[in-house]
Scaffold this motif. Structure first.
Motif, PDB file in Angstrom:
ATOM      1  N   ALA A  21      29.011  32.646  44.468  1.00 22.15           N
ATOM      2  CA  ALA A  21      28.757  33.786  43.828  1.00 22.15           C
ATOM      3  C   ALA A  21      30.007  34.641  43.857  1.00 22.15           C
ATOM      4  CB  ALA A  21      27.825  34.538  44.728  1.00 22.15           C
ATOM      5  N   ALA A  22      30.863  34.644  44.585  1.00 17.04           N
ATOM      6  CA  ALA A  22      32.274  35.447  44.745  1.00 17.04           C
ATOM      7  C   ALA A  22      33.144  34.602  43.711  1.00 17.04           C
ATOM      8  CB  ALA A  22      32.764  35.438  46.222  1.00 17.04           C
ATOM      9  N   ALA A  23      33.213  33.329  43.549  1.00 21.26           N
ATOM     10  CA  ALA A  23      33.990  32.654  42.558  1.00 21.26           C
ATOM     11  C   ALA A  23      33.634  32.973  41.337  1.00 21.26           C
ATOM     12  CB  ALA A  23      34.025  31.260  42.745  1.00 21.26           C
ATOM     13  N   ARG A  24      32.454  33.403  41.027  1.00 20.08           N
ATOM     14  CA  ARG A  24      31.993  33.976  39.899  1.00 20.08           C
ATOM     15  C   ARG A  24      32.009  35.392  39.561  1.00 20.08           C
ATOM     16  NH1 ARG A  24      28.288  30.350  36.961  1.00 20.08           N
ATOM     17  NH2 ARG A  24      28.257  28.433  38.102  1.00 20.08           N
ATOM     18  N   GLY A  25      32.718  36.054  40.373  1.00 21.43           N
ATOM     19  CA  GLY A  25      33.069  37.559  40.240  1.00 21.43           C
ATOM     20  C   GLY A  25      31.784  38.530  40.703  1.00 21.43           C
ATOM     21  N   VAL A  26      31.093  38.019  41.420  1.00 17.24           N
ATOM     22  CA  VAL A  26      29.861  38.683  41.860  1.00 17.24           C
ATOM     23  C   VAL A  26      30.184  39.113  43.371  1.00 17.24           C
ATOM     24  CG1 VAL A  26      27.420  38.760  42.731  1.00 17.24           C
ATOM     25  CG2 VAL A  26      28.043  37.467  40.635  1.00 17.24           C
ATOM     26  N   TYR A  27      29.750  40.451  43.661  1.00 14.56           N
ATOM     27  CA  TYR A  27      29.886  40.971  45.130  1.00 14.56           C
ATOM     28  C   TYR A  27      29.085  40.063  45.897  1.00 14.56           C
ATOM     29  CZ  TYR A  27      32.751  45.086  43.897  1.00 14.56           C
ATOM     30  OH  TYR A  27      33.513  45.770  43.348  1.00 14.56           O
ATOM     31  N   GLY A  57      37.779  33.959  46.134  1.00 11.05           N
ATOM     32  CA  GLY A  57      36.589  35.065  45.984  1.00 11.05           C
ATOM     33  C   GLY A  57      36.836  36.024  47.238  1.00 11.05           C
ATOM     34  N   ALA A  58      37.811  36.195  48.051  1.00  6.01           N
ATOM     35  CA  ALA A  58      37.868  36.906  49.021  1.00  6.01           C
ATOM     36  C   ALA A  58      38.091  38.265  48.573  1.00  6.01           C
ATOM     37  CB  ALA A  58      39.016  36.586  49.885  1.00  6.01           C
ATOM     38  N   ASP A  59      38.317  38.585  47.302  1.00  6.10           N
ATOM     39  CA  ASP A  59      38.317  40.068  47.000  1.00  6.10           C
ATOM     40  C   ASP A  59      36.871  40.564  46.356  1.00  6.10           C
ATOM     41  OD1 ASP A  59      38.119  38.171  44.652  1.00  6.10           O
ATOM     42  OD2 ASP A  59      39.526  39.529  43.433  1.00  6.10           O
ATOM     43  N   ARG A  60      35.776  39.589  46.737  1.00 10.24           N
ATOM     44  CA  ARG A  60      34.658  40.100  46.201  1.00 10.24           C
ATOM     45  C   ARG A  60      33.842  40.387  47.470  1.00 10.24           C
ATOM     46  NH1 ARG A  60      34.819  42.666  42.001  1.00 10.24           N
ATOM     47  NH2 ARG A  60      32.869  42.181  41.335  1.00 10.24           N
ATOM     48  N   ILE A  61      34.116  39.933  48.721  1.00  7.93           N
ATOM     49  CA  ILE A  61      33.184  40.173  49.819  1.00  7.93           C
ATOM     50  C   ILE A  61      33.170  41.719  50.244  1.00  7.93           C
ATOM     51  CG2 ILE A  61      34.916  39.192  51.523  1.00  7.93           C
ATOM     52  CD1 ILE A  61      32.627  38.348  53.278  1.00  7.93           C
ATOM     53  N   LEU A  62      32.181  42.414  50.013  1.00  5.24           N
ATOM     54  CA  LEU A  62      32.167  43.733  50.576  1.00  5.24           C
ATOM     55  C   LEU A  62      32.177  43.919  51.892  1.00  5.24           C
ATOM     56  CD1 LEU A  62      29.103  44.709  47.975  1.00  5.24           C
ATOM     57  CD2 LEU A  62      31.267  45.431  47.723  1.00  5.24           C
ATOM     58  N   TYR A  78      28.623  46.335  60.947  1.00  6.37           N
ATOM     59  CA  TYR A  78      29.082  45.690  59.714  1.00  6.37           C
ATOM     60  C   TYR A  78      30.654  45.595  59.537  1.00  6.37           C
ATOM     61  CZ  TYR A  78      29.708  50.788  57.963  1.00  6.37           C
ATOM     62  OH  TYR A  78      29.933  52.048  57.898  1.00  6.37           O
ATOM     63  N   ALA A  79      30.783  44.470  59.030  1.00 11.14           N
ATOM     64  CA  ALA A  79      32.444  44.529  58.944  1.00 11.14           C
ATOM     65  C   ALA A  79      33.136  45.384  58.013  1.00 11.14           C
ATOM     66  CB  ALA A  79      32.505  42.837  58.693  1.00 11.14           C
ATOM     67  N   ASP A  80      34.497  45.190  58.335  1.00 10.39           N
ATOM     68  CA  ASP A  80      35.503  45.987  57.450  1.00 10.39           C
ATOM     69  C   ASP A  80      35.448  45.588  56.037  1.00 10.39           C
ATOM     70  OD1 ASP A  80      38.164  47.596  57.933  1.00 10.39           O
ATOM     71  OD2 ASP A  80      38.226  45.998  56.211  1.00 10.39           O
ATOM     72  N   TYR A  81      35.627  46.417  55.243  1.00 14.88           N
ATOM     73  CA  TYR A  81      35.381  46.084  53.589  1.00 14.88           C
ATOM     74  C   TYR A  81      36.632  45.394  53.123  1.00 14.88           C
ATOM     75  CZ  TYR A  81      32.186  50.102  53.926  1.00 14.88           C
ATOM     76  OH  TYR A  81      31.085  50.974  54.276  1.00 14.88           O
ATOM     77  N   HIS A  82      37.721  45.270  54.035  1.00 16.06           N
ATOM     78  CA  HIS A  82      38.838  44.254  53.403  1.00 16.06           C
ATOM     79  C   HIS A  82      39.315  44.692  52.050  1.00 16.06           C
ATOM     80  CE1 HIS A  82      38.620  42.290  57.353  1.00 16.06           C
ATOM     81  NE2 HIS A  82      37.375  41.998  57.271  1.00 16.06           N
ATOM     82  N   ASP A  83      39.449  43.543  51.379  1.00 16.74           N
ATOM     83  CA  ASP A  83      40.131  43.579  49.946  1.00 16.74           C
ATOM     84  C   ASP A  83      39.146  44.419  49.029  1.00 16.74           C
ATOM     85  OD1 ASP A  83      41.849  41.828  50.810  1.00 16.74           O
ATOM     86  OD2 ASP A  83      41.381  40.328  49.741  1.00 16.74           O
ATOM     87  N   THR A  84      37.782  44.722  49.568  1.00 14.21           N
ATOM     88  CA  THR A  84      37.068  45.538  48.498  1.00 14.21           C
ATOM     89  C   THR A  84      37.146  47.128  48.950  1.00 14.21           C
ATOM     90  OG1 THR A  84      35.017  45.169  49.740  1.00 14.21           O
ATOM     91  CG2 THR A  84      35.370  43.571  47.804  1.00 14.21           C
TER      92      THR A  84
END
Length: 715
Positions: free
Chosen positions: A590-596, A616-621, A661-667
């Motif tokens: 899903a992340a590779a397809r640009g989905v959160y 896809g790391a930039d899509r994990i909320l 819940y974890a850090d938002y990181h790249d998002t």
């Protein structure tokens, strides 16, 4: 604190006659005939030259003298200190009979004194009367209660935190008992006595959680014989430390107990000086200390306020550990009996009460036990007690791989560093090594072995049964309570709360109004994640379109990926993976397809997305995480403190920091501040229990009775 004391005003009014025999009333002094002559005022020399522009100080004792070891002496010492420090004129009258209270106060009024200190609650009515008649004179009443706002601005009553003094007494008793049984002989069951007794119990449990507590309220404060017979009964039941908190009744108890060779603790003032005649009475070598109200500190403080122009009347002034108003007396003849380690611990406990770091677990107004403020036990460990050696066996992987292995390691490492424990770990290379790795630590004599993951559960259970002297802590392992040995605990987590948080985040971040869950096998923990995710999403967005499916395996990333593709085709723009590698395959696709996407269990930004380096790391909320580090630390701390409980599971949830819940990181820049604030609010509400998930925390089924009413998110 002062505001809450107002709730007892009516009760105090009714209890004044009862209070006349408790606490401030000197136990050893009997009223003399009303025809006894009134003592003349005694002038006390002060250092330096008094200044006529400064206030003149006077003190009227309760029955007794200024050197009798009671509140009289403490009040005198406080006034004397202030007089000497500030160069004030100071006189006192030693009251011979209760009928002389008003006459003695009148003497100082006639002599033009500016501040009059009166001692004890028996003189309270007279003090209040004169304060109303002479608004230009300041009155300070020791151990007197006046409803704030109902007396004149020139009058203050000094009150004390009996719960803190009682807690100190209980801690001392808990550390000094050899039989494991201690007792309290208390007076009438009224708030100040309840504060002493209940806090004594909590203090004893704080240092010795398994202590056996004996205690009774007696219907009178003035029956030493009844106190003595009660103490005898407690000694017969094994008590080797007795606290007397009931005026002459309590004093009778500790005199009897001390005469029988039992350690005792006094109350209010230093009973070594009063009840045990400054060490000359039988049993003086058995009084450990006394839970005292620092009347000297309070009187000095109030006179200082007068001198400085900061005096505030019209009610009460509360004295506690924070302002030096309570404490414990010298050990006197038992100084050599009390180990240095006990003395240090008493100092630490008083310091923690002073800073507010430690609470007594007792309501400071009613005296009732307050379950929300009972401190977590910190058992006293003499210097010769051996600390446990800690070991950890990982699941497949390493202690820096971002999985439960790393979190368990961090929890164990924190405990080892905080408590000074020896700690080692083995990183498992293959499932076939589970038993061999555990055996290594058994052979090396480790006292606590932490094993990570449910795959190692059978091996953990086997070794726990074979080695009952070793404690085993199983991360993410379930053992039916009552079916395993007392040295084994499995750490379980409230997946429903973590899932609810994930759902709320998805519901606030979706743009299409459609979100999905790719779940693993339909078993309770997975159901808890999925059903709570749905409820969390509806909580913030009631009209949301929910897609979700259980898959028959946890280990098929390709199946997870194809399922995610299907959901995206149906409009999902946020997908939660809750099914091991199957779920991870879904969120990678899903992340590779640009989905959160939202991860599960651990921080999948670190694991599945290789700490931000994988596509896809930039899509994990975020990720719905189980705080394994908190749980492992907590269990090791329980071992150190002697409060470990095995034979089943230990549940971790929002209330004890076990989920989050974890850090938002790249998002982080993608998630609006309003969403971040709402997530914090939801976690806080789950923590307090104000918010429920609508999911049964055992079966994982939806519970219609606990589904929260939606609170739609408004950007």
């Amino acid at each position: 604190m002062r505001k809450t004391l107002l709730t007892l005003v009516a009760l105090f009014t009714l209890l004044v006659p009862l209070l006349a025999a408790c606490g401030g009333q000197p136990a050893a002094v009997q009223p003399t005939a009303t025809t006894a002559p009134t003592a003349a005022p005694t002038a006390v020399p002060t250092t330096g030259t008094t200044d006529s522009s400064k206030p003149r100080i006077a003190l009227v004792t309760d029955l007794g003298k200024v050197n009798d070891g009671t509140f009289n002496e403490f009040a005198h010492l406080g006034a004397l200190r202030a007089a000497q420090e500030f160069g004030l004129e100071y006189k006192y009258i030693e009251t011979q009979a209760q009928a002389d209270y008003e006459k003695n106060i009148q003497t100082f009024v006639d002599e033009g004194f500016d501040v009059i200190v009166t001692v004890g609650f028996l003189i309270a009515d007279a003090t209040k009367k004169f304060a109303a008649e002479h608004p230009d004179i300041i009155f300070i009443g020791v151990d007197q209660f006046y409803e704030p706002g109902t007396v004149t601005d020139n009058l203050v009553g000094l009150q004390f935190r009996e719960d803190q003094a009682g807690f100190l007494a209980g801690a001392l008793a808990g550390m000094m008992t050899q039989t494991g049984t201690v007792g309290v002989v208390a007076g009438v069951e009224i708030p100040p006595v309840k504060r002493f007794k209940n806090a004594f119990d909590n203090g004893a449990r704080y240092v010795k959680p398994d202590i056996n507590l004996l205690g009774v309220y007696l219907p009178t404060f003035i029956d030493p014989a009844l106190g003595a017979s009660t103490a005898q009964q407690m000694i017969g039941e094994g008590a080797d430390v007795i606290f007397g908190a009931g005026g002459p009744t309590g004093s009778g108890a500790i005199k009897e107990a001390a005469a029988r060779g039992v350690y005792v603790i006094g109350v209010d003032q230093d009973e070594y000086v009063t009840t045990f005649a400054n060490g000359t009475a039988p049993g003086a070598d058995r009084i450990l200390s006394s839970a005292i109200k620092r009347v000297d500190v309070a009187v000095y403080d109030q006179i200082k306020a007068v001198v400085n122009g900061t005096f505030k009347g019209n009610g009460i002034a509360l004295y506690e550990a924070a302002n030096g108003g309570i404490g414990y007396a010298d050990y006197h003849d038992t100084a050599d009996d009390v180990p240095d380690a006990v003395k240090r611990r008493m100092e630490e406990i008083l310091a923690a009460l002073t800073t507010g770091e430690l609470t007594t677990g007792v309501d400071p107004v009613s005296g009732d036990v307050d379950p929300n403020t009972i401190p977590e036990p910190q058992p006293f460990r003499p210097a010769d007690v051996k600390l446990p050696k800690i070991a950890l066996v990982t699941d497949l992987g390493k202690v820096n791989d971002g999985t439960f292995n790393e979190f368990a390691h961090l929890g164990a490492l924190r405990a080892a560093q905080e408590f000074g424990l020896e700690y080692k770990y083995i990183e498992t290379q293959a499932q076939a090594d589970y038993e061999k790795n555990i055996q290594t630590f058994v052979d090396e004599g480790f006292d606590v072995i932490v094993t990570v993951g449910f795959l190692i559960a059978d091996a953990t259970k086997k070794f726990a049964a074979e080695h009952p002297d070793i404690i085993f802590i199983g991360v993410d392992q379930f053992y039916e309570p009552g079916t395993v040995t007392d040295n084994l605990v499995g750490l379980q987590f409230r997946e429903d709360q973590a899932g609810f948080l994930a759902g709320a985040l998805a519901g606030m971040m979706t743009q299409t109004g459609t979100v999905g869950v790719v779940a693993g096998v339909e078993i309770p923990p997975v159901k808890r994640f999925k059903n709570a995710f749905d409820n969390g999403a509806r909580y913030v967005k009631p009209d949301i379109n929910l897609l979700g499916v259980y898959l028959p395996t946890f280990i098929d990333p390709a199946l997870g990926a194809s399922t995610a593709q299907q959901m995206i085709g149906e409009g999902a723009d946020v997908i939660f993976g809750a099914g091991g590698p199957t779920g991870s395959g879904a969120i990678k696709e899903a992340a590779a397809r640009g989905v959160y996407v939202i991860g599960v269990d651990q921080d999948e930004y670190v694991t599945t997305f290789a700490n931000g380096t994988a596509p896809g790391a930039d899509r994990i909320l975020s990720s719905a995480i189980k705080r394994v580090d908190v749980a492992v630390y907590d269990q090791i701390k329980a071992v150190v403190n002697g409060t470990f409980k095995g034979n089943g599971i230990a549940l971790y949830e929002a209330a004890n920091g076990g989920i989050g819940y974890a850090d938002y990181h790249d998002t982080a820049d993608d998630v609006p501040d309003a969403v971040k604030r709402r997530m914090e609010e939801i976690l806080a509400a789950l923590t307090t229990g104000e918010l429920t998930t609508g999911v049964d925390p055992v079966s994982g089924d939806v519970d219609p009775n606990t589904i929260p009413e939606p609170q739609p998110f408004q950007p």
